[in-house]
Design an enzyme around this catalytic site. Structure first.
Site, PDB file in Angstrom:
ATOM      1  N   CYS A 244       0.084   3.799  -2.755  1.00  0.00           N
ATOM      2  CA  CYS A 244      -1.196   4.011  -3.432  1.00  0.00           C
ATOM      3  C   CYS A 244      -2.315   4.221  -2.419  1.00  0.00           C
ATOM      4  O   CYS A 244      -3.480   4.252  -2.787  1.00  0.00           O
ATOM      5  CB  CYS A 244      -1.512   2.841  -4.362  1.00  0.00           C
ATOM      6  SG  CYS A 244      -1.485   1.248  -3.533  1.00  0.00           S
TER       7      CYS A 244
ATOM      8  N   GLN B 217       1.715  -0.821 -13.613  1.00  0.00           N
ATOM      9  CA  GLN B 217       0.932   0.403 -13.410  1.00  0.00           C
ATOM     10  C   GLN B 217       0.032   0.664 -14.621  1.00  0.00           C
ATOM     11  O   GLN B 217       0.475   0.519 -15.759  1.00  0.00           O
ATOM     12  CB  GLN B 217       1.870   1.599 -13.190  1.00  0.00           C
ATOM     13  CG  GLN B 217       2.479   1.665 -11.798  1.00  0.00           C
ATOM     14  CD  GLN B 217       1.492   2.068 -10.709  1.00  0.00           C
ATOM     15  OE1 GLN B 217       0.293   2.174 -10.932  1.00  0.00           O
ATOM     16  NE2 GLN B 217       2.007   2.260  -9.512  1.00  0.00           N
TER      17      GLN B 217
ATOM     18  N   ASP C  62       7.299   0.075  -2.148  1.00  0.00           N
ATOM     19  CA  ASP C  62       6.145   0.341  -3.021  1.00  0.00           C
ATOM     20  C   ASP C  62       5.076  -0.718  -2.754  1.00  0.00           C
ATOM     21  O   ASP C  62       4.740  -1.516  -3.629  1.00  0.00           O
ATOM     22  CB  ASP C  62       6.602   0.311  -4.494  1.00  0.00           C
ATOM     23  CG  ASP C  62       5.498   0.737  -5.457  1.00  0.00           C
ATOM     24  OD1 ASP C  62       4.443   1.207  -4.993  1.00  0.00           O
ATOM     25  OD2 ASP C  62       5.699   0.600  -6.676  1.00  0.00           O
TER      26      ASP C  62
ATOM     27  N   TYR D  74       8.782  -4.931  -2.765  1.00  0.00           N
ATOM     28  CA  TYR D  74       7.514  -4.989  -3.507  1.00  0.00           C
ATOM     29  C   TYR D  74       7.817  -4.565  -4.960  1.00  0.00           C
ATOM     30  O   TYR D  74       7.233  -3.615  -5.480  1.00  0.00           O
ATOM     31  CB  TYR D  74       6.450  -4.064  -2.905  1.00  0.00           C
ATOM     32  CG  TYR D  74       6.324  -4.150  -1.403  1.00  0.00           C
ATOM     33  CD1 TYR D  74       5.421  -5.032  -0.821  1.00  0.00           C
ATOM     34  CD2 TYR D  74       7.106  -3.352  -0.570  1.00  0.00           C
ATOM     35  CE1 TYR D  74       5.294  -5.108   0.558  1.00  0.00           C
ATOM     36  CE2 TYR D  74       6.995  -3.422   0.801  1.00  0.00           C
ATOM     37  CZ  TYR D  74       6.094  -4.298   1.366  1.00  0.00           C
ATOM     38  OH  TYR D  74       5.970  -4.365   2.723  1.00  0.00           O
TER      39      TYR D  74
ATOM     40  N   CYS E   5     -15.436   5.102 -10.965  1.00  0.00           N
ATOM     41  CA  CYS E   5     -14.996   6.503 -10.918  1.00  0.00           C
ATOM     42  C   CYS E   5     -15.795   7.305  -9.892  1.00  0.00           C
ATOM     43  O   CYS E   5     -16.928   6.966  -9.579  1.00  0.00           O
ATOM     44  CB  CYS E   5     -15.174   7.155 -12.286  1.00  0.00           C
ATOM     45  SG  CYS E   5     -14.040   6.515 -13.527  1.00  0.00           S
TER      46      CYS E   5
ATOM     47  N   CYS F 215     -15.784   3.045 -21.886  1.00  0.00           N
ATOM     48  CA  CYS F 215     -15.341   3.564 -20.604  1.00  0.00           C
ATOM     49  C   CYS F 215     -14.334   4.653 -20.925  1.00  0.00           C
ATOM     50  O   CYS F 215     -13.323   4.389 -21.580  1.00  0.00           O
ATOM     51  CB  CYS F 215     -14.699   2.431 -19.786  1.00  0.00           C
ATOM     52  SG  CYS F 215     -13.729   3.006 -18.394  1.00  0.00           S
TER      53      CYS F 215
ATOM     54  N   CYS G  36     -19.230  10.626 -18.667  1.00  0.00           N
ATOM     55  CA  CYS G  36     -19.454   9.185 -18.825  1.00  0.00           C
ATOM     56  C   CYS G  36     -20.913   8.876 -18.545  1.00  0.00           C
ATOM     57  O   CYS G  36     -21.456   9.320 -17.520  1.00  0.00           O
ATOM     58  CB  CYS G  36     -18.554   8.436 -17.842  1.00  0.00           C
ATOM     59  SG  CYS G  36     -18.961   6.700 -17.727  1.00  0.00           S
TER      60      CYS G  36
END
Ligand code: SAH
Length: 453
Positions: free
Chosen positions: A411, A287, A384, A315, A81, A159, A72
């Site tokens: 996450c 997601q 979650d 959640y 990133c 991107c 990139c």
């Protein structure tokens, strides 16, 4: 050590946010993005703290065999990133180690961390993009990503991790704003109109939703010339099924405001996950890596097994996991605090003709104990939560009622480790933790674990 010094460092580890942890010859720690374990480099010091410093690479003195050319062109500036400079295989190994590091405070009680399940797609996997809009030094309109730890916008016309068609849409919007003198929003002066461009695509349907987040309460159709913009957008992409405006007039870092108005097409875009149909409206969580999320949900169901009647899906968002659970349980309760997501969840339940699911709008920590007080006791629970993890009062309640199984999707490995500590000290035994890479090239890593009474 002081700012602008040039020092030689060797990398010993990677920190939770993807930066290399390196040391000078006398052992002082310097965090440097973009370096890999084993590499040595000359580094320019940017900031010195009491016990560590931040730097950027001046000269790479010895490169790791895991290094590759960045795929990139704006990887160094953009804050999105962290791992374009290494092979994907090595990235997955690093992520496994980062999850292990998060469990380090649990000492000998830390669970086994399995190898990361890699994403099928390493590029063009993101189904959503939210780009801030602004002006560059010359006053030209730009849209892009925030520079790391800053709110200055790095203009972006491609991107690698995002669906490529999004950028034709972004360019069309920027040209329209310029031609009609519609000013981007400025955080400094809290003036201007367009704050963010929102684009989401259904992986399996190809449907696209476009939105603008605007600092304008009224008459935005005239202000934004939306009729003409929609016509231009439809010429760019025949997949656009919805155009909406989200109103955010607050002086805040929070991107979305509370009100969304649909000006073209449907209120939501549709997609399928594990053969269940979902409608997703603009403010709802969904997601970003659909095929990998499908695998994650399947794994969560597999860990939960068959042996349960009443399940809480806490959640629950738009009901992605809840509706999957409905096939196996007698009754499933989904609890979610974002009210548009709960509306979507109810619509999705009806869309799929599912009867044994109830959705409740409110926080998990308030609504789950309320159900329990009414005598509805789950024998299994799916958690979650967002990055902050679960509220401690919710975990206390679960420790009191002791459901047979708790499947925790996370996450953020740090809050997962914190919450698992509490559960394993109160009667639960953890399976091995299974990391899933939902976010190739970024430092983020999802995990799923099953806790059995
Ligand atoms: N399980 C869903 C959503 C997970 S994201 C899916 O896989 O699609 C986490 C969700 O938790 C978001 O939808 C967010 O709105 C919601 N949320 C955040 N804090 C909450 C709380 N205290 N109680 C209930 N829901 C919450």
């Amino acid at each position: 050590m002081k700012k602008n010094d040039i020092v030689t460092v060797q990398v010993t580890d990677i920190s939770h946010n993807g930066s290399a942890i390196s040391k000078t010859e006398d052992g002082f720690v310097v965090f440097v993005p973009g370096l890999l374990i084993g590499e040595t480099a000359e580094v320019k010091i940017l900031k010195v703290l009491k016990n560590s410093a931040y730097g950027k690479t001046q000269t790479l003195l010895s490169a790791s065999p895991m290094r590759q050319n960045e795929s990139c062109s704006i990887a160094k500036q953009c804050g999105g990133c962290s791992f374009h400079h290494t092979t994907y295989e090595n990235e997955c190994n690093i992520k496994r180690q980062l999850v292990k590091n998060a469990f380090y405070p649990l000492g000998t009680k830390a669970p086994e961390i399995l190898p990361v399940i890699a994403s099928e797609k390493e590029t063009a996997y993101r189904n959503k993009m939210l780009l801030p809009v602004g002006c560059d030094k010359n006053g030209d309109y730009i849209a892009g990503f925030y520079r790391a730890r800053s709110h200055s916008i790095i203009p972006c016309e491609a991107c690698t991790i995002t669906y490529p068609e999004f950028f034709a849409i972004t360019n069309c919007i920027l040209t329209h704003l310029k031609e009609n003198n519609i000013p981007p929003y400025s955080e400094e002066t809290h003036s201007g109109i367009v704050r963010h461009i929102f684009i989401r695509r259904g992986e399996h349907t190809g449907e696209i939703m476009v939105g603008l987040v605007v600092n304008a309460k009224k008459a935005f159709q005239e202000l934004l010339q939306t009729d003409s913009l929609i016509q231009k957008l439809l010429k760019i992409s025949s997949h656009i099924v919805s155009f909406a405006v989200n109103i955010n007039t607050k002086k805040t870092n929070v991107i979305l405001g509370e009100k969304t108005v649909t000006l073209y097409g449907k209120k939501y875009l549709t997609d399928t996950m594990n053969d269940i149909r979902f409608g997703i409206s603009l403010p709802s969580f969904y997601q970003v890596n659909t095929p990998q999320a499908e695998k994650l949900y399947q794994k969560a169901l597999e860990l939960l097994g068959e042996d349960y009647e009443t399940v809480f899906d806490l959640y629950c968002g738009i009901g992605t996991i809840t509706l999957n659970l409905s096939k196996k349980a007698k009754k499933v309760y989904g609890i979610e605090s974002c009210s548009p997501a709960v509306e979507d969840a109810k619509m999705n339940r009806d869309l799929n003709n599912i009867q044994n699911v109830e959705f409740i709008c409110g926080t998990a920590e308030e609504e789950a104990p309320r159900l329990v007080a009414e005598g509805i006791i789950p024998d299994a629970v799916v958690l979650d939560p967002p990055r902050s993890g679960c509220d401690s009062t919710l975990l206390e309640m679960l420790c009191n009622i002791q459901p047979k199984k708790i499947v925790y999707i996370s996450c953020n490995p740090a809050t997962l480790a914190r919450d698992m500590k509490m559960l394993t000290e109160n009667g639960y035994q953890a399976s091995a933790v299974q990391p899933f890479d939902l976010f190739p090239r970024t430092f983020h890593c999802e995990c799923v674990v099953c806790l059995t009474k």
